[in-house]
Design a protein around this motif. Structure first.
Motif, mmCIF file in Angstrom:
data_model
loop_
_atom_site.group_PDB
_atom_site.id
_atom_site.type_symbol
_atom_site.label_atom_id
_atom_site.label_comp_id
_atom_site.label_asym_id
_atom_site.label_seq_id
_atom_site.Cartn_x
_atom_site.Cartn_y
_atom_site.Cartn_z
ATOM 1 N N TRP A 16 49.444 36.003 -43.975
ATOM 2 C CA TRP A 16 49.330 35.761 -42.531
ATOM 3 C C TRP A 16 50.401 34.780 -42.035
ATOM 4 N N THR A 17 51.637 35.074 -42.421
ATOM 5 C CA THR A 17 52.779 34.229 -42.063
ATOM 6 C C THR A 17 53.883 35.113 -41.486
ATOM 7 N N THR A 18 54.488 34.646 -40.405
ATOM 8 C CA THR A 18 55.582 35.406 -39.787
ATOM 9 C C THR A 18 56.905 35.041 -40.441
ATOM 10 N N TYR A 19 57.611 36.086 -40.870
ATOM 11 C CA TYR A 19 58.904 35.904 -41.529
ATOM 12 C C TYR A 19 60.019 36.560 -40.703
ATOM 13 N N GLN A 20 61.171 35.918 -40.726
ATOM 14 C CA GLN A 20 62.372 36.582 -40.229
ATOM 15 C C GLN A 20 63.057 37.256 -41.415
#
Length: 238
Positions: A208-212
């Motif tokens: 549940w982590t946003t990555y680029q």
């Protein structure tokens, strides 16, 4: 070799000559001694030429090959033009030129071509030369990739699946893709990987982590600009 034939007729056809300017002499016999030779020069008719010899097939800028060849050892007349033929991967193309050099253009990068040359006189084309091969230069990919997509992997909260469209205009050059990723809200937790395929699964991520996620391509050593997208890993099931 000079062949002397004696005839009592007023005319005679000389055969088995080579193309070129021979000298013909006529001796009208009277008894056993001949008077002085009366000579004239004439040239036999042209024939189809022998094969040229390709000297080199060298790569040139802008996906080109520069071809040079020698005049046939036996031209058998005046060479009017040459036909250059190049083949690759089951395809063929050709052109006509009066010169002994020609640069083929708009070829595929990183591709090997087989080249032959034929010469022509007024009697038509002679046999092809022995083939010679040449390989075009590498080229850089477009500045940006298209359609880079990243998606979470269901029930795999530590993974993201990334895929992209292949770069265009690089022919048969081997393309290496660089994938980089990092959390949007943190400076740590990123990574880099490389592949020659059109997809990659990033593992060992935080749930549940946003990555680029960014992808860049190269056919040499310098990568083009990163094409980036943001996506979020799946929730943790526990």
């Amino acid at each position: 070799m000079v062949v002397v034939q004696i005839h009592h007729l007023a005319e005679h056809t000389i055969t088995q000559l080579r193309p070129g300017p021979p000298t013909t002499c006529v001796w009208p016999p009277t008894k056993t001694e001949y008077n002085n030779d009366k000579c004239t020069n004439t040239t036999t008719d042209e024939d189809k030429p022998g094969p040229p010899v390709i000297m080199s097939v060298e790569p040139a800028p802008s996906s080109s090959l520069r071809v040079s060849w020698s005049t046939p050892e036996k031209p058998n007349g005046v060479i009017t033009n040459y036909t250059i033929t190049w083949t690759w991967e089951g395809h063929m193309d050709h052109t006509i030129t009066p010169d002994n050099t020609y640069t083929t253009t708009d070829l595929l990068p990183c591709t090997t071509y087989s080249v032959t040359v034929r010469a022509a006189t007024s009697k038509g084309y002679g046999p092809e030369s022995d083939p010679l091969t040449g390989t075009t230069y590498r080229v850089d990919p477009d500045p940006y990739l298209q359609d880079v997509m990243a998606a979470k992997v269901m029930d795999q909260s530590s993974q993201l699946f990334v895929n992209w469209t292949a770069v265009q205009g690089v022919g048969n050059c081997v393309v290496t893709y660089r994938i980089t990723w990092r959390p949007v809200s943190e400076s740590d937790g990123g990574g880099t990987s490389y592949t020659t395929s059109l997809s990659y699964t990033i593992t060992q991520l935080e749930a549940w982590t946003t990555y680029q996620v960014c992808v860049a391509a190269t056919t040499k050593t310098k990568y083009n600009n990163d094409k980036c997208t943001n996506t979020t890993t799946d929730e943790d099931s526990e």
